[in-house]
Design a protein around this motif. Structure first.
Motif, PDB file in Angstrom:
ATOM      1  N   LEU A   1       1.017  -1.334   0.039  1.00 13.63           N
ATOM      2  CA  LEU A   1       0.409   0.438  -0.349  1.00 13.63           C
ATOM      3  C   LEU A   1       0.378   1.444  -0.460  1.00 13.63           C
ATOM      4  CD1 LEU A   1      -2.753   1.610   0.648  1.00 13.63           C
ATOM      5  CD2 LEU A   1      -2.368   0.846   2.610  1.00 13.63           C
ATOM      6  N   ASP A   2       1.956   1.240   0.486  1.00  8.55           N
ATOM      7  CA  ASP A   2       2.963   2.276   1.235  1.00  8.55           C
ATOM      8  C   ASP A   2       3.595   2.935  -0.504  1.00  8.55           C
ATOM      9  OD1 ASP A   2       1.875   2.650   3.428  1.00  8.55           O
ATOM     10  OD2 ASP A   2       4.240   1.857   4.082  1.00  8.55           O
ATOM     11  N   ILE A   3       3.887   1.637  -1.045  1.00 10.85           N
ATOM     12  CA  ILE A   3       4.569   1.947  -2.133  1.00 10.85           C
ATOM     13  C   ILE A   3       3.189   1.853  -3.165  1.00 10.85           C
ATOM     14  CG2 ILE A   3       5.040   0.810  -4.678  1.00 10.85           C
ATOM     15  CD1 ILE A   3       6.800  -1.706  -2.498  1.00 10.85           C
ATOM     16  N   ALA A   4       2.402   1.712  -3.918  1.00  8.79           N
ATOM     17  CA  ALA A   4       0.329   2.490  -3.942  1.00  8.79           C
ATOM     18  C   ALA A   4       0.764   3.341  -4.273  1.00  8.79           C
ATOM     19  CB  ALA A   4       0.214   1.251  -3.852  1.00  8.79           C
ATOM     20  N   LEU A   5       0.627   4.442  -2.623  1.00  5.50           N
ATOM     21  CA  LEU A   5       0.211   5.323  -2.591  1.00  5.50           C
ATOM     22  C   LEU A   5       0.977   6.596  -3.052  1.00  5.50           C
ATOM     23  CD1 LEU A   5      -1.271   4.847   0.605  1.00  5.50           C
ATOM     24  CD2 LEU A   5      -3.084   5.043  -1.354  1.00  5.50           C
ATOM     25  N   ASP A   6       2.437   6.116  -2.501  1.00 10.51           N
ATOM     26  CA  ASP A   6       3.267   6.824  -3.649  1.00 10.51           C
ATOM     27  C   ASP A   6       2.880   6.659  -4.552  1.00 10.51           C
ATOM     28  OD1 ASP A   6       6.262   8.590  -2.280  1.00 10.51           O
ATOM     29  OD2 ASP A   6       7.224   7.051  -3.491  1.00 10.51           O
ATOM     30  N   TYR A   7       3.273   5.940  -5.029  1.00 11.76           N
ATOM     31  CA  TYR A   7       3.546   6.026  -6.606  1.00 11.76           C
ATOM     32  C   TYR A   7       2.395   6.986  -6.964  1.00 11.76           C
ATOM     33  CZ  TYR A   7       3.285   4.712 -11.609  1.00 11.76           C
ATOM     34  OH  TYR A   7       2.816   4.248 -13.171  1.00 11.76           O
ATOM     35  N   ALA A   8       0.773   6.846  -6.619  1.00 11.06           N
ATOM     36  CA  ALA A   8       0.044   7.632  -6.756  1.00 11.06           C
ATOM     37  C   ALA A   8       0.098   8.758  -6.308  1.00 11.06           C
ATOM     38  CB  ALA A   8      -0.985   7.436  -6.615  1.00 11.06           C
ATOM     39  N   LYS A   9       0.579   9.117  -5.665  1.00  7.85           N
ATOM     40  CA  LYS A   9       0.592  10.749  -5.303  1.00  7.85           C
ATOM     41  C   LYS A   9       1.388  11.224  -6.285  1.00  7.85           C
ATOM     42  CE  LYS A   9       2.433  13.668  -1.423  1.00  7.85           C
ATOM     43  NZ  LYS A   9       3.178  13.733  -0.065  1.00  7.85           N
ATOM     44  N   GLN A  10       2.570  11.136  -6.657  1.00  7.66           N
ATOM     45  CA  GLN A  10       4.013  11.265  -7.915  1.00  7.66           C
ATOM     46  C   GLN A  10       3.416  11.170  -8.934  1.00  7.66           C
ATOM     47  OE1 GLN A  10       7.498   8.732  -8.270  1.00  7.66           O
ATOM     48  NE2 GLN A  10       7.227   7.886  -5.805  1.00  7.66           N
ATOM     49  N   ASN A  11       2.832  10.532  -9.316  1.00  8.82           N
ATOM     50  CA  ASN A  11       1.856  10.692 -10.262  1.00  8.82           C
ATOM     51  C   ASN A  11       0.357  11.165 -11.228  1.00  8.82           C
ATOM     52  OD1 ASN A  11       3.533   9.572 -12.754  1.00  8.82           O
ATOM     53  ND2 ASN A  11       3.579   7.669 -10.490  1.00  8.82           N
ATOM     54  N   ASP A  12      -0.249  11.923 -10.055  1.00  4.87           N
ATOM     55  CA  ASP A  12      -1.837  12.942  -9.576  1.00  4.87           C
ATOM     56  C   ASP A  12      -2.421  11.544  -9.346  1.00  4.87           C
ATOM     57  OD1 ASP A  12       0.039  15.206  -8.682  1.00  4.87           O
ATOM     58  OD2 ASP A  12      -0.115  15.794 -10.697  1.00  4.87           O
ATOM     59  N   ALA A  13      -2.356  10.837  -9.357  1.00  2.65           N
ATOM     60  CA  ALA A  13      -3.468   9.382  -9.361  1.00  2.65           C
ATOM     61  C   ALA A  13      -5.003   9.518  -8.260  1.00  2.65           C
ATOM     62  CB  ALA A  13      -2.456   8.300  -9.605  1.00  2.65           C
ATOM     63  N   LYS A  14      -6.210   9.358  -8.833  1.00  2.29           N
ATOM     64  CA  LYS A  14      -6.997   9.325  -8.109  1.00  2.29           C
ATOM     65  C   LYS A  14      -7.842   8.419  -7.440  1.00  2.29           C
ATOM     66  CE  LYS A  14      -6.801  13.796  -8.122  1.00  2.29           C
ATOM     67  NZ  LYS A  14      -5.675  14.633  -8.142  1.00  2.29           N
ATOM     68  N   VAL A  15      -7.522   6.843  -8.280  1.00  2.00           N
ATOM     69  CA  VAL A  15      -7.669   5.492  -7.634  1.00  2.00           C
ATOM     70  C   VAL A  15      -6.916   4.696  -8.344  1.00  2.00           C
ATOM     71  CG1 VAL A  15     -10.055   3.954  -8.000  1.00  2.00           C
ATOM     72  CG2 VAL A  15     -10.093   6.704  -8.522  1.00  2.00           C
ATOM     73  N   VAL A  16      -6.741   3.691  -7.417  1.00  5.83           N
ATOM     74  CA  VAL A  16      -5.851   2.991  -7.380  1.00  5.83           C
ATOM     75  C   VAL A  16      -6.320   1.583  -8.078  1.00  5.83           C
ATOM     76  CG1 VAL A  16      -3.719   1.050  -6.549  1.00  5.83           C
ATOM     77  CG2 VAL A  16      -4.065   3.655  -5.969  1.00  5.83           C
ATOM     78  N   HIS A  17      -6.086   1.273  -9.427  1.00  2.73           N
ATOM     79  CA  HIS A  17      -7.438  -0.432  -9.501  1.00  2.73           C
ATOM     80  C   HIS A  17      -7.068  -0.812  -9.688  1.00  2.73           C
ATOM     81  CE1 HIS A  17     -10.171   2.815 -11.613  1.00  2.73           C
ATOM     82  NE2 HIS A  17      -9.145   2.867 -12.384  1.00  2.73           N
TER      83      HIS A  17
ATOM     84  N   THR B   1      -6.837  -1.119   3.461  1.00  5.51           N
ATOM     85  CA  THR B   1      -6.613   0.205   1.984  1.00  5.51           C
ATOM     86  C   THR B   1      -8.379   0.678   2.235  1.00  5.51           C
ATOM     87  OG1 THR B   1      -8.030  -2.690   0.567  1.00  5.51           O
ATOM     88  CG2 THR B   1      -5.869  -1.527   0.136  1.00  5.51           C
ATOM     89  N   LYS B   2      -8.789  -0.216   3.470  1.00  4.69           N
ATOM     90  CA  LYS B   2     -10.639   0.465   3.677  1.00  4.69           C
ATOM     91  C   LYS B   2     -10.137   2.069   3.798  1.00  4.69           C
ATOM     92  CE  LYS B   2     -14.800  -0.087   5.909  1.00  4.69           C
ATOM     93  NZ  LYS B   2     -15.008   0.269   5.418  1.00  4.69           N
ATOM     94  N   ASP B   3     -11.238   3.164   3.236  1.00  8.43           N
ATOM     95  CA  ASP B   3     -11.075   4.363   2.879  1.00  8.43           C
ATOM     96  C   ASP B   3      -9.667   5.113   2.642  1.00  8.43           C
ATOM     97  OD1 ASP B   3     -13.699   4.096   3.821  1.00  8.43           O
ATOM     98  OD2 ASP B   3     -13.067   4.274   6.073  1.00  8.43           O
ATOM     99  N   THR B   4      -8.864   4.436   1.555  1.00  4.38           N
ATOM    100  CA  THR B   4      -8.265   5.098   0.863  1.00  4.38           C
ATOM    101  C   THR B   4      -8.613   4.806  -0.195  1.00  4.38           C
ATOM    102  OG1 THR B   4      -6.934   3.107   0.518  1.00  4.38           O
ATOM    103  CG2 THR B   4      -6.461   3.544   2.324  1.00  4.38           C
ATOM    104  N   ILE B   5      -7.550   5.322  -1.673  1.00  2.00           N
ATOM    105  CA  ILE B   5      -7.550   5.367  -2.788  1.00  2.00           C
ATOM    106  C   ILE B   5      -7.655   4.258  -3.471  1.00  2.00           C
ATOM    107  CG2 ILE B   5      -7.356   8.390  -3.203  1.00  2.00           C
ATOM    108  CD1 ILE B   5      -4.540   6.879  -4.253  1.00  2.00           C
ATOM    109  N   ALA B   6      -6.911   3.186  -2.511  1.00  2.00           N
ATOM    110  CA  ALA B   6      -6.544   1.682  -2.929  1.00  2.00           C
ATOM    111  C   ALA B   6      -8.459   0.590  -3.131  1.00  2.00           C
ATOM    112  CB  ALA B   6      -5.166   1.400  -2.449  1.00  2.00           C
ATOM    113  N   GLU B   7      -8.834   1.612  -1.914  1.00  2.00           N
ATOM    114  CA  GLU B   7     -10.109   0.679  -1.594  1.00  2.00           C
ATOM    115  C   GLU B   7     -10.918  -0.183  -2.951  1.00  2.00           C
ATOM    116  OE1 GLU B   7     -13.972   0.382   1.319  1.00  2.00           O
ATOM    117  OE2 GLU B   7     -13.050   2.482   0.688  1.00  2.00           O
ATOM    118  N   GLY B   8     -11.066  -1.354  -2.871  1.00  2.00           N
ATOM    119  CA  GLY B   8     -11.668  -2.230  -4.300  1.00  2.00           C
ATOM    120  C   GLY B   8     -10.621  -2.550  -5.134  1.00  2.00           C
TER     121      GLY B   8
END
Length: 113
Positions: A11-27, A52-59
C-alpha cells in the motif's frame, strides 16, 4: 501474520506512486511472488482489503504472478525446479546450489487513474 506488514508495504508503494503521478484511484497492483516467499495469499488478500479501506486503493485488485523455485547446481550446472524443498541436484546428487528464482516478493506494476 506477516502478511499484514507485506500488505502495508504494498500500500505504501501504491500510494506513493499515485501521489507522484497525481492519480486519484488505484485499480490494480501486480505482484511477483516466488514459490518460497512464504506468503499465504488468503491472508494477504484479507489484509489488503482491511488496510485499503477508506483509501484511494480501496477495492483495488491484487494480481499475482507466481515464480517457481529454481536452482542451479554448483557442481554440474544443471538448472531444476526445487520441489518439496529438496535442494539436492537430481543429476549429480550434489547439495550445493544457487537459487535462481522463487524468493521474489515485489510490486511489478500498478494501474491507476
Amino acid at each position: 501474520m506477516h502478511e499484514m506488514s507485506i500488505a502495508e508495504g504494498i500500500l505504501d508503494i501504491a500510494l506513493d506512486y499515485a501521489k507522484q503521478n497525481d492519480a486519484k484511484v488505484v485499480h490494480e497492483v501486480g505482484l511477483i511472488l516466488g514459490e518460497m516467499a512464504g506468503v499465504e495469499m488468503e491472508s494477504l488478500d484479507f489484509s489488503w482489503r482491511l488496510i485499503t479501506k477508506d483509501t484511494i486503493a480501496e477495492g483495488a485488485k491484487l494480481t499475482v504472478r507466481k515464480t517457481p523455485l529454481v536452482g542451479r547446481c554448483s557442481k554440474c550446472g544443471k538448472e531444476f525446479h526445487i520441489e518439496h524443498y529438496n535442494f539436492w541436484c537430481p543429476e549429480c546428487k550434489d547439495g550445493v546450489l544457487t537459487t535462481i528464482s522463487g524468493r521474489e516478493l515485489q510490486v511489478e506494476y500498478l494501474e491507476v487513474d
